[in-house]
Design a protein around this motif. Structure first.
Motif, PDB file in Angstrom:
ATOM      1  N   SER A 119      18.105  14.772   1.532  1.00 47.59           N
ATOM      2  CA  SER A 119      17.620  14.895   2.911  1.00 47.59           C
ATOM      3  C   SER A 119      16.555  13.845   3.217  1.00 47.59           C
ATOM      4  O   SER A 119      16.536  13.257   4.313  1.00 47.59           O
ATOM      5  CB  SER A 119      17.047  16.298   3.143  1.00 47.59           C
ATOM      6  OG  SER A 119      18.012  17.287   2.868  1.00 47.59           O
ATOM      7  N   LEU A 120      15.676  13.581   2.250  1.00 47.62           N
ATOM      8  CA  LEU A 120      14.598  12.613   2.474  1.00 47.62           C
ATOM      9  C   LEU A 120      15.131  11.191   2.564  1.00 47.62           C
ATOM     10  O   LEU A 120      14.612  10.382   3.349  1.00 47.62           O
ATOM     11  CB  LEU A 120      13.564  12.733   1.350  1.00 47.62           C
ATOM     12  CG  LEU A 120      12.762  14.046   1.334  1.00 47.62           C
ATOM     13  CD1 LEU A 120      11.928  14.151   0.069  1.00 47.62           C
ATOM     14  CD2 LEU A 120      11.864  14.143   2.568  1.00 47.62           C
ATOM     15  N   ILE A 121      16.143  10.868   1.765  1.00 49.34           N
ATOM     16  CA  ILE A 121      16.750   9.537   1.879  1.00 49.34           C
ATOM     17  C   ILE A 121      17.383   9.369   3.256  1.00 49.34           C
ATOM     18  O   ILE A 121      17.273   8.299   3.890  1.00 49.34           O
ATOM     19  CB  ILE A 121      17.791   9.320   0.762  1.00 49.34           C
ATOM     20  CG1 ILE A 121      17.135   9.380  -0.614  1.00 49.34           C
ATOM     21  CG2 ILE A 121      18.482   7.964   0.937  1.00 49.34           C
ATOM     22  CD1 ILE A 121      18.119   9.278  -1.768  1.00 49.34           C
ATOM     23  N   PHE A 122      18.036  10.427   3.747  1.00 49.95           N
ATOM     24  CA  PHE A 122      18.634  10.362   5.078  1.00 49.95           C
ATOM     25  C   PHE A 122      17.563  10.181   6.158  1.00 49.95           C
ATOM     26  O   PHE A 122      17.723   9.361   7.078  1.00 49.95           O
ATOM     27  CB  PHE A 122      19.433  11.643   5.341  1.00 49.95           C
ATOM     28  CG  PHE A 122      19.951  11.744   6.751  1.00 49.95           C
ATOM     29  CD1 PHE A 122      21.066  11.009   7.162  1.00 49.95           C
ATOM     30  CD2 PHE A 122      19.319  12.569   7.679  1.00 49.95           C
ATOM     31  CE1 PHE A 122      21.531  11.101   8.463  1.00 49.95           C
ATOM     32  CE2 PHE A 122      19.785  12.666   8.972  1.00 49.95           C
ATOM     33  CZ  PHE A 122      20.899  11.926   9.375  1.00 49.95           C
ATOM     34  N   LEU A 123      16.462  10.917   6.063  1.00 50.80           N
ATOM     35  CA  LEU A 123      15.387  10.789   7.045  1.00 50.80           C
ATOM     36  C   LEU A 123      14.767   9.400   7.008  1.00 50.80           C
ATOM     37  O   LEU A 123      14.375   8.858   8.052  1.00 50.80           O
ATOM     38  CB  LEU A 123      14.318  11.853   6.784  1.00 50.80           C
ATOM     39  CG  LEU A 123      14.727  13.300   7.071  1.00 50.80           C
ATOM     40  CD1 LEU A 123      13.618  14.259   6.662  1.00 50.80           C
ATOM     41  CD2 LEU A 123      15.068  13.480   8.541  1.00 50.80           C
ATOM     42  N   TYR A 124      14.666   8.814   5.819  1.00 49.69           N
ATOM     43  CA  TYR A 124      14.144   7.449   5.708  1.00 49.69           C
ATOM     44  C   TYR A 124      15.085   6.447   6.367  1.00 49.69           C
ATOM     45  O   TYR A 124      14.654   5.543   7.094  1.00 49.69           O
ATOM     46  CB  TYR A 124      13.937   7.092   4.238  1.00 49.69           C
ATOM     47  CG  TYR A 124      13.855   5.607   3.977  1.00 49.69           C
ATOM     48  CD1 TYR A 124      12.784   4.852   4.433  1.00 49.69           C
ATOM     49  CD2 TYR A 124      14.872   4.951   3.268  1.00 49.69           C
ATOM     50  CE1 TYR A 124      12.719   3.489   4.191  1.00 49.69           C
ATOM     51  CE2 TYR A 124      14.811   3.598   3.028  1.00 49.69           C
ATOM     52  CZ  TYR A 124      13.737   2.866   3.493  1.00 49.69           C
ATOM     53  OH  TYR A 124      13.679   1.515   3.265  1.00 49.69           O
ATOM     54  N   ALA A 125      16.387   6.611   6.130  1.00 53.20           N
ATOM     55  CA  ALA A 125      17.356   5.685   6.718  1.00 53.20           C
ATOM     56  C   ALA A 125      17.372   5.777   8.242  1.00 53.20           C
ATOM     57  O   ALA A 125      17.622   4.772   8.930  1.00 53.20           O
ATOM     58  CB  ALA A 125      18.747   5.966   6.154  1.00 53.20           C
TER      59      ALA A 125
ATOM     60  N   TYR B 264       0.828  -1.210   0.000  1.00 51.63           N
ATOM     61  CA  TYR B 264       0.000   0.000   0.000  1.00 51.63           C
ATOM     62  C   TYR B 264       0.863   1.261   0.000  1.00 51.63           C
ATOM     63  O   TYR B 264       0.551   2.245  -0.690  1.00 51.63           O
ATOM     64  CB  TYR B 264      -0.925   0.001   1.220  1.00 51.63           C
ATOM     65  CG  TYR B 264      -2.050  -1.000   1.151  1.00 51.63           C
ATOM     66  CD1 TYR B 264      -2.619  -1.365  -0.067  1.00 51.63           C
ATOM     67  CD2 TYR B 264      -2.561  -1.597   2.307  1.00 51.63           C
ATOM     68  CE1 TYR B 264      -3.655  -2.287  -0.138  1.00 51.63           C
ATOM     69  CE2 TYR B 264      -3.595  -2.514   2.250  1.00 51.63           C
ATOM     70  CZ  TYR B 264      -4.135  -2.859   1.028  1.00 51.63           C
ATOM     71  OH  TYR B 264      -5.150  -3.773   0.965  1.00 51.63           O
ATOM     72  N   MET B 265       1.942   1.236   0.766  1.00 58.14           N
ATOM     73  CA  MET B 265       2.829   2.402   0.820  1.00 58.14           C
ATOM     74  C   MET B 265       3.494   2.649  -0.529  1.00 58.14           C
ATOM     75  O   MET B 265       3.613   3.804  -0.971  1.00 58.14           O
ATOM     76  CB  MET B 265       3.893   2.200   1.897  1.00 58.14           C
ATOM     77  CG  MET B 265       3.369   2.235   3.318  1.00 58.14           C
ATOM     78  SD  MET B 265       4.672   2.069   4.549  1.00 58.14           S
ATOM     79  CE  MET B 265       5.606   3.570   4.264  1.00 58.14           C
TER      80      MET B 265
ATOM     81  N   VAL C 223       7.118   4.150  11.378  1.00 60.76           N
ATOM     82  CA  VAL C 223       6.534   4.005  10.040  1.00 60.76           C
ATOM     83  C   VAL C 223       5.974   5.336   9.551  1.00 60.76           C
ATOM     84  O   VAL C 223       6.028   5.640   8.358  1.00 60.76           O
ATOM     85  CB  VAL C 223       5.436   2.920  10.053  1.00 60.76           C
ATOM     86  CG1 VAL C 223       4.750   2.832   8.696  1.00 60.76           C
ATOM     87  CG2 VAL C 223       6.013   1.576  10.438  1.00 60.76           C
ATOM     88  N   TRP C 224       5.448   6.144  10.468  1.00 54.84           N
ATOM     89  CA  TRP C 224       4.840   7.406  10.064  1.00 54.84           C
ATOM     90  C   TRP C 224       5.860   8.359   9.475  1.00 54.84           C
ATOM     91  O   TRP C 224       5.557   9.098   8.535  1.00 54.84           O
ATOM     92  CB  TRP C 224       4.132   8.047  11.266  1.00 54.84           C
ATOM     93  CG  TRP C 224       2.972   7.237  11.737  1.00 54.84           C
ATOM     94  CD1 TRP C 224       2.877   6.515  12.889  1.00 54.84           C
ATOM     95  CD2 TRP C 224       1.736   7.032  11.030  1.00 54.84           C
ATOM     96  NE1 TRP C 224       1.672   5.866  12.962  1.00 54.84           N
ATOM     97  CE2 TRP C 224       0.941   6.173  11.824  1.00 54.84           C
ATOM     98  CE3 TRP C 224       1.222   7.481   9.821  1.00 54.84           C
ATOM     99  CZ2 TRP C 224      -0.325   5.765  11.451  1.00 54.84           C
ATOM    100  CZ3 TRP C 224      -0.045   7.077   9.443  1.00 54.84           C
ATOM    101  CH2 TRP C 224      -0.805   6.230  10.244  1.00 54.84           C
TER     102      TRP C 224
END
Length: 536
Positions: free
Chosen positions: A425-431, A385-386, A436-437
Motif C-alpha cells: 500500500s505504501l509503495i502505491f501511495l508513493y507512486a 535528508y529524506m 512531497v509531504w
C-alpha cells in the motif's frame, strides 16, 4: 497379567531398584535416565527440570535454570545466564562495527575505480563482481558454519574480509582492485553467521526481539559509517586510509569473537564434546527431516530430545559444533547435503515471497532521487535528508520488532502478511503521491514495515526449516536477496522508459503477487502446524 505389565513398565522407566516408574533410587518419575538421588523430576541428564542432586529445577546440564547441585536458579551450564547475554551483546557490537566499516568504503568504490582509469563499462563489471560472488557463496558459507560451528566460520570470514579490505587499501591498479574484492565477495558473510549464532542462543519466542535489536545495531553502523568515511576522504589518500581503517575494524571484530565465552554455552554430552558422540551423518539425517518437511522449531526440539538431554532449552551451541579439523571431504559432503535439503524442501513459497518483496523494495529506492527531482523539482540535498530520515527510522524500527511480535502473540505468518500488505500500500501511495509531504509520510511507515517484514521472513524460514540448519537457511535467504539485487536495476531501467513512477508501480505489482501467494499458502502452513501439534 497386571503384575507383568507393571514389571514391563518398570523395565522401560525404572532402574534396578525401580518401582512402577522409579529410577535407580529415583522418585516417582525417575527412569532409565534417573539420577542416583533424583528428586520428583530427577534424571541423570536432568529430566524436564530435575538433576542428580536437584530440587524441582536442578539438573546436571541445568534444565533452563537448574544445576548440578540443584536449587531453583543454579546451573552447571547456566541456561539463560550472563555468559549468553554477554555473547549476545558482543554480537550486537560486532554487527554495528561490521556495517560501520563497510559503509565507510561503499560510497568511495566507484570514484576509486574511475580514478584508476577504468571506463564506465569496466567499472560496472568490476562493481558486479562482489554481487555475483555473494550470490554463489552465501548459501555455501552459511552451510559451512552449520558444519564446523559458528566460532571458526565467523573468525574465518572476519579475517579474510580484513585481508580483502587491506588489499583494497593497497590497490594501485584495476587488477589489484579486483583481486581485493574476491575474498570480500566470498567471505563477507559475518552478519549472516552472527544471525545464525543468535538463533542458536535464544528461544523461538525471543528470536524476533533479538534479531530486531541486531538489525537495529547494524543499521546504526551503516548510517554513521559514510559520515566518517567522507571526513577521511577529504584528506590526502583518504580512500586508502578508509580501507585500512575498515580492515582494522574487522580485525578488532575477530578479536572480540575470539574472546567470547564460548565454553559457557557449549553443550557437552556426558562430559565430552558432542562431535565425538554424534556422527555427522546422523545429524544430517535429522536436519533433512526438519528441512524437507518444513518443520517448526517445536519438532526440532522433539527430534533433539531423543538424542540429547531431555528438557534442554534451545539456548546454547548445539551438537553441530564440530571440529574445524575434520577432513575436508567430510565438510564438503555435509555442506552439499544441507544445500540439497534446502533446494529440495517445500519452502519455495517463503523464498519466493522474499524475492518478490526484495525486488519491490529495491524498485522503490532505485530512482528515488531522480523521481523527486522530476516530479517535485526537489533538490538532491533535500532528497538526501529524506533518505537519511528514512534510514534512521528503519534502524530504530528494529527495536519495535519484539513488542509488535508480542502483540501478535508470535503469530509470524499473520504479521508477515500484514506487513506485506502495508508495504504494498505504501509503495502505491508513493507512486501516486501528489506532494512531497505524502512521500515523506509514506517513507516514514515504509521504513518500519520493511524492517518488520524482513525479520518475519527470516524467522519463518528458521521456524519451518529448523534452527539445526540455521546457517544454511539464512545463507540461502541472502542468495535469494542477491538475485533481487541483480534483477532490480534491470527492471528499474526498463520501467523508467515509460515513466518516473514506473519502478514503484512495478514494485506494487510484485508486492501484490507476494500478498496473493501468502493468502494462498498461509492456510496450508496452519494445517501442517495443526497436524504437528496433534502428533506431538
Amino acid at each position: 497379567m497386571t503384575r507383568r505389565r507393571c514389571s514391563s513398565s518398570s523395565d522401560r522407566a525404572g532402574g534396578p531398584t525401580g518401582g512402577p516408574a522409579g529410577g535407580q533410587t529415583g522418585g516417582p518419575t525417575g527412569g532409565q535416565r534417573g539420577g542416583p538421588t533424583g528428586g520428583p523430576n530427577g534424571g541423570q541428564t536432568g529430566g524436564p527440570a530435575g538433576g542428580p542432586r536437584g530440587g524441582p529445577a536442578g539438573g546436571q546440564t541445568g534444565g533452563q535454570t537448574g544445576g548440578s547441585t540443584g536449587g531453583p536458579t543454579g546451573g552447571q551450564t547456566g541456561g539463560q545466564t550472563g555468559g549468553q547475554t554477554g555473547i549476545r551483546h558482543c554480537i550486537y557490537v560486532v554487527g554495528f562495527m561490521d556495517l560501520f566499516g563497510v559503509s565507510m568504503i561503499i560510497p568511495l568504490l566507484s570514484h576509486h575505480v574511475k580514478a584508476l582509469g577504468a571506463s564506465p563499462t569496466v567499472a560496472g563489471i568490476v562493481g558486479s563482481t562482489y554481487g555475483i560472488l555473494q550470490l554463489f557463496s552465501s548459501t555455501i558459507v552459511g552451510s559451512w558454519s552449520d558444519v564446523v560451528g559458528r566460532r571458526y566460520s565467523l573468525l574465518t570470514c572476519l579475517l579474510l574480509s580484513a585481508l580483502g579490505y587491506g588489499l583494497l587499501g593497497m590497490s594501485s591498479s584495476i587488477a589489484l582492485f579486483v583481486l581485493a574484492r574476491i575474498p570480500v565477495g566470498l567471505f563477507k558473510h559475518s552478519l549472516s553467521i552472527c544471525r545464525a549464532l543468535l538463533s542458536d542462543l535464544v528461544s523461538e519466542s525471543e528470536r524476533p526481539l533479538v534479531m530486531g535489536r541486531f538489525n537495529a545495531a547494524s543499521s546504526v553502523g551503516f548510517i554513521l559509517g559514510p559520515v566518517v568515511g567522507g571526513l577521511l576522504t577529504e584528506r590526502e589518500g583518504g580512500f586508502y586510509t578508509s580501507s585500512f581503517t575498515c580492515a582494522a575494524i574487522f580485525l578488532i571484530n575477530a578479536g572480540l569473537v575470539w574472546m567470547l565465552p564460548w565454553g559457557e554455552t557449549l553443550v557437552h554430552h556426558n562430559g565430552t564434546n558432542s562431535s565425538s558422540n554424534i556422527s555427522t551423518q546422523g545429524h544430517d539425517n535429522r536436519c533433512s527431516n526438519l528441512v524437507q518437511n518444513g518443520a517448526h522449531a517445536h519438532s526440532h526440539h522433539t527430534a533433539l530430545a531423543a538424542d540429547a538431554e531431555p528438557g534442554k532449552h534451545q539456548a546454547g551451541l548445539r551438537c553441530r559444533e564440530a571440529s574445524l579439523l575434520q577432513p575436508a571431504w567430510r565438510q564438503l559432503s555435509s555442506v552439499g547435503s544441507r544445500i540439497h535439503m534446502v533446494a529440495s524442501s517445500d519452502m519455495w513459497d517463503l523464498f519466493l515471497v522474499r524475492l518478490l518483496m526484495a525486488i519491490a523494495i529495491m524498485l522503490y529506492y532505485s530512482n528515488f532521487s531522480l523521481a523527486m527531482e522530476e516530479r517535485f523539482s526537489l533538490k538532491p540535498k533535500m532528497t538526501g535528508y529524506m533518505i537519511s530520515y528514512s534510514s534512521t527510522l528503519g534502524a530504530l524500527a528494529g527495536f519495535l520488532v519484539g513488542p509488535v511480535t508480542k502483540l501478535y502473540r508470535n503469530n509470524m505468518p499473520a504479521l508477515l502478511l500484514h506487513s506485506t500488505v502495508l508495504t504494498c500500500s505504501l509503495i502505491f501511495l508513493y507512486a501516486a503521491a501528489p506532494s512531497v509531504w505524502q512521500v515523506l509520510l509514506t517513507s516514514t511507515f515504509f521504513a518500519i514495515s520493511t524492517t518488520i517484514g524482513r525479520t518475519c521472513v527470516t524467522d519463518l524460514e528458521l521456524q519451518r526449516g529448523g534452527v539445526q540448519a540455521s546457517g544454511t537457511l539464512i545463507g540461502a535467504g541472502q542468495s535469494v536477496t542477491a538475485v533481487g539485487r541483480i534483477l532490480a536495476p534491470l527492471l528499474s531501467g526498463l520501467a523508467q522508459e515509460f515513466s518516473p513512477c514506473g519502478p514503484p508501480s512495478l514494485g506494487v505489482v510484485l508486492a501484490l503477487g507476494a500478498v496473493a501467494l501468502l493468502l494462498i499458502r498461509i492456510p496450508k502452513w496452519d494445517q501442517k502446524w495443526d497436524v504437528k501439534k496433534k502428533v506431538l
